[in-house]
Write an enzyme that holds these catalytic residues in place. Structure first.
Site, PDB file in Angstrom:
ATOM      1  N   PHE A  38       0.862  -1.190   0.000  1.00 56.15           N
ATOM      2  CA  PHE A  38       0.000   0.000   0.000  1.00 56.15           C
ATOM      3  C   PHE A  38       0.889   1.227   0.000  1.00 56.15           C
ATOM      4  O   PHE A  38       1.755   1.384   0.858  1.00 56.15           O
ATOM      5  CB  PHE A  38      -0.924   0.032   1.225  1.00 56.15           C
ATOM      6  CG  PHE A  38      -1.835   1.235   1.208  1.00 56.15           C
ATOM      7  CD1 PHE A  38      -3.029   1.199   0.493  1.00 56.15           C
ATOM      8  CD2 PHE A  38      -1.488   2.410   1.849  1.00 56.15           C
ATOM      9  CE1 PHE A  38      -3.858   2.315   0.434  1.00 56.15           C
ATOM     10  CE2 PHE A  38      -2.310   3.530   1.797  1.00 56.15           C
ATOM     11  CZ  PHE A  38      -3.499   3.481   1.091  1.00 56.15           C
TER      12      PHE A  38
ATOM     13  N   ASP B   7       9.379   2.398   1.511  1.00 55.82           N
ATOM     14  CA  ASP B   7       8.246   3.165   2.030  1.00 55.82           C
ATOM     15  C   ASP B   7       8.183   2.927   3.541  1.00 55.82           C
ATOM     16  O   ASP B   7       7.751   1.863   3.998  1.00 55.82           O
ATOM     17  CB  ASP B   7       6.952   2.725   1.335  1.00 55.82           C
ATOM     18  CG  ASP B   7       5.732   3.506   1.821  1.00 55.82           C
ATOM     19  OD1 ASP B   7       5.848   4.216   2.847  1.00 55.82           O
ATOM     20  OD2 ASP B   7       4.670   3.396   1.195  1.00 55.82           O
TER      21      ASP B   7
ATOM     22  N   LYS C 123       3.022   9.695   8.302  1.00 56.31           N
ATOM     23  CA  LYS C 123       2.321   9.266   9.512  1.00 56.31           C
ATOM     24  C   LYS C 123       2.888   9.875  10.802  1.00 56.31           C
ATOM     25  O   LYS C 123       2.577  11.016  11.095  1.00 56.31           O
ATOM     26  CB  LYS C 123       2.217   7.732   9.545  1.00 56.31           C
ATOM     27  CG  LYS C 123       1.225   7.233   8.466  1.00 56.31           C
ATOM     28  CD  LYS C 123       0.632   5.890   8.743  1.00 56.31           C
ATOM     29  CE  LYS C 123      -0.604   5.613   7.912  1.00 56.31           C
ATOM     30  NZ  LYS C 123      -0.362   5.151   6.545  1.00 56.31           N
TER      31      LYS C 123
HETATM   32  C1  LIG Z   1      -0.607   5.453   5.089  1.00 58.04           C
HETATM   33  C2  LIG Z   1       0.387   4.979   4.095  1.00 58.04           C
HETATM   34  C3  LIG Z   1       0.609   5.675   2.898  1.00 58.04           C
HETATM   35  C4  LIG Z   1      -0.224   6.869   2.488  1.00 58.04           C
HETATM   36  O1  LIG Z   1      -0.039   7.947   3.328  1.00 58.04           O
HETATM   37  P1  LIG Z   1      -1.133   9.141   3.382  1.00 58.04           P
HETATM   38  O2  LIG Z   1      -0.579  10.094   4.372  1.00 58.04           O
HETATM   39  O3  LIG Z   1      -2.443   8.516   3.759  1.00 58.04           O
HETATM   40  O4  LIG Z   1      -1.188   9.737   2.026  1.00 58.04           O
HETATM   41  C5  LIG Z   1       1.613   5.217   2.062  1.00 58.04           C
HETATM   42  N1  LIG Z   1       2.367   4.152   2.386  1.00 58.04           N
HETATM   43  C6  LIG Z   1       2.186   3.464   3.526  1.00 58.04           C
HETATM   44  C7  LIG Z   1       3.071   2.316   3.853  1.00 58.04           C
HETATM   45  C8  LIG Z   1       1.180   3.841   4.415  1.00 58.04           C
HETATM   46  O5  LIG Z   1       0.980   3.140   5.535  1.00 58.04           O
END
Ligand SMILES: *Cc1c(COP(=O)(O)O)cnc(C)c1O
Length: 398
Positions: free
Chosen positions: A138, A223, A252
């Protein structure tokens, strides 16, 4: 306003893109939240792995208050002191060489993808490069981030998305090799898959990706939006693996509730990728967001939060393992640090989450049927006990 009128009005006005739980929160303090009825909840969701400091942390709210009285926004056409400070703080904890601040995780991914494409096109003088991403990953909801998100149901209604993305299986290096060709410019992976169901990468998988990227002169993107900022007991999950990316995304918990993200590059990726005119953001890295980042990192250091997570992790894991032993429908526990998942079978995770909410405990789901626990990093042992008790009741159907 009480719960029901709030919900009615919200559903009238707000586009229904979330099936929300029937609770309206008003305020928080420490690791507890209070709804509009005055009920108190123990929070093991932390605004989806965001509120590492819990709520109403005194020096954090004070820093935001002070900066808001000085300067909230000034465009990226000018320098500002909070950005300079936040830049050196985040490079200090990550060991990366350059940073670009964004407003969200998704935007950090967008920047990372653009930097990787630009690196490749500066190298070989052509466009049309492809990217390898992972199934069940994700990376966000914008068109670019969605293109590398490994859940077909999220992507399909919006196709065609960004072309040239190929999906390999997480923790299966052979499946990556099978997709490699001269068009590939980057591999993007979460060191611990979050939304996909709390799957930690195997050390060999990340090591092999690193070697492959070095051999082919392509970029390795981690990520760290969910697994970063202390969640696993290290500032960034890759630091425990000892495998360093060329580009890393963060968001986050970076602003602990203030919306801010970042992508960071090593010198190699930074020196031949994005240049003036290639990328920008009106808000990205504004003084208020950057004051939040610096204060978050200050508090992490003062309170030794990564050490705290490492110290309490065995206790958290022990309590979760006890629950897993007591209930046959819990098939496994997975995770690292304060990023844990209980894998459920034959019982819908939503049912457990709803019961936990009735028991005034917030937990969330991940992947198909995983109960996800991503508490504030400031929880203490007593709150782990309280969580275990409330979760036990919820799992037992009470
Ligand atoms: C939450 C998340 C995103 C997206 O971040 P947003 O601030 O919601 O745009 C991307 N990658 C990972 C691994 C995430 O947990």
């Amino acid at each position: 306003m009480k719960t029901n009128p709030c919900i009615e009005q919200s559903e009238q006005n707000i586009l229904h893109t979330y099936n929300r739980f029937p609770v309206v929160f008003e305020k928080g303090d420490g690791v507890y939240l209070y709804d509009v009825e005055g009920r108190k909840y123990l929070d093991f969701a932390a605004g989806i792995a965001v509120n590492a400091l819990g709520y109403n942390h005194p020096s954090f709210t004070r820093a935001l208050q002070e900066q808001s009285q000085k300067l909230i926004h000034i465009s990226n056409l000018y320098y500002n002191v909070p950005m300079i400070e936040a830049g050196s703080r985040i490079l200090g904890i990550s060991g990366m060489d350059k940073v670009f601040f964004t407003n969200s995780g998704t935007e950090a991914i967008e920047g990372a993808l653009k930097a990787a494409k630009k690196y490749a096109s500066s190298r070989d003088g052509r466009a049309g490069h492809s990217i390898i991403a992972m199934n069940h990953s994700f990376h966000g909801r914008s068109v670019g981030a969605l293109s590398v998100t490994g859940t077909p149901a999220y992507r399909e209604p919006f196709e065609p998305l960004m072309s040239g993305v190929k999906f390999a299986d997480f923790n299966d290096f052979d499946s990556v090799i099978a997709l490699m060709d001269d068009s590939v410019c980057a591999i993007i992976v979460e060191p611990i898959q979050g939304e996909g169901g709390i799957y930690p990468a195997s050390p060999e998988f990340l090591q092999n990706l690193r070697k492959l990227c070095d051999e082919k002169d392509i970029l390795l993107i981690f990520d760290e939006i969910q697994c970063g900022m202390g969640r696993t007991g290290y500032y960034f999950a890759w630091q425990e693996y000892g495998v360093k990316p060329d580009i890393m995304t963060c968001a986050k918990a970076l602003g602990c509730g203030f919306p801010v993200g970042a992508f960071l590059l090593n010198a190699k990726a930074a020196s031949s990728s994005l240049v003036p005119g290639d990328h920008g953001s009106t808000y990205g890295g504004n003084p208020l967001a950057c004051a939040a980042v610096s204060q978050v990192i200050d508090i992490f250091e003062q309170e030794n939060l990564t050490g705290h997570v490492r110290e309490l992790t065995p206790y958290l894991e022990e309590q979760l393992d006890k629950l897993a032993e007591s209930f046959p429908f819990i098939k496994a526990r997975r995770g690292k640090g304060f990023m844990q998942g209980l894998v459920l079978e034959d019982i819908p995770v939503g049912q457990i989450i709803s019961r936990a909410l009735e028991n005034q405990l917030l937990v969330i789901s991940a992947g198909g049927n995983v109960l996800r626990l991503v508490p504030p990093l400031v929880i203490e042992k007593e709150q782990i006990d309280e969580m275990a008790e409330k979760l036990r009741d919820s799992l037992a159907g009470n």
